[in-house]
Design a protein around this motif. Structure first.
Motif: not given
Length: 72
Positions: A3, A39-40, A42, A44, A50-55
């Motif tokens: 991450i 935004v992190n 990831l 693999k 891939e990206a994911e946002e922490v909210r």
């Protein structure tokens, strides 16, 4: 899986390469950085990202919209 914050990933790879790998426009990456979105990335085992946002939860879509979950 690794991450990495979006800002660090972009420093190492550039906005254009990051956008291409995520399937978005470069301007989306630029805007996320400009607005300091959390935004992190990831990374693999196979090298795909891939990206994911922490909210916070619950989160409003826009500050000017009334809270959809509010009860009268």
């Amino acid at each position: 899986m690794k991450i990495i914050p979006l800002s660090e990933y972009v420093l190492a790879n550039g906005q254009a390469k990051t956008a291409e790998a995520l399937g978005v426009y470069q301007s989306a990456i630029s805007k996320a950085l400009k607005h300091k979105r959390k935004v992190n990335i990831l990374v693999k085992e196979n090298g795909k990202i891939e990206a994911e946002e922490v909210r916070p939860f619950p989160s409003k879509s826009r500050p000017d919209e009334p809270d959809a979950l509010a009860t009268p």
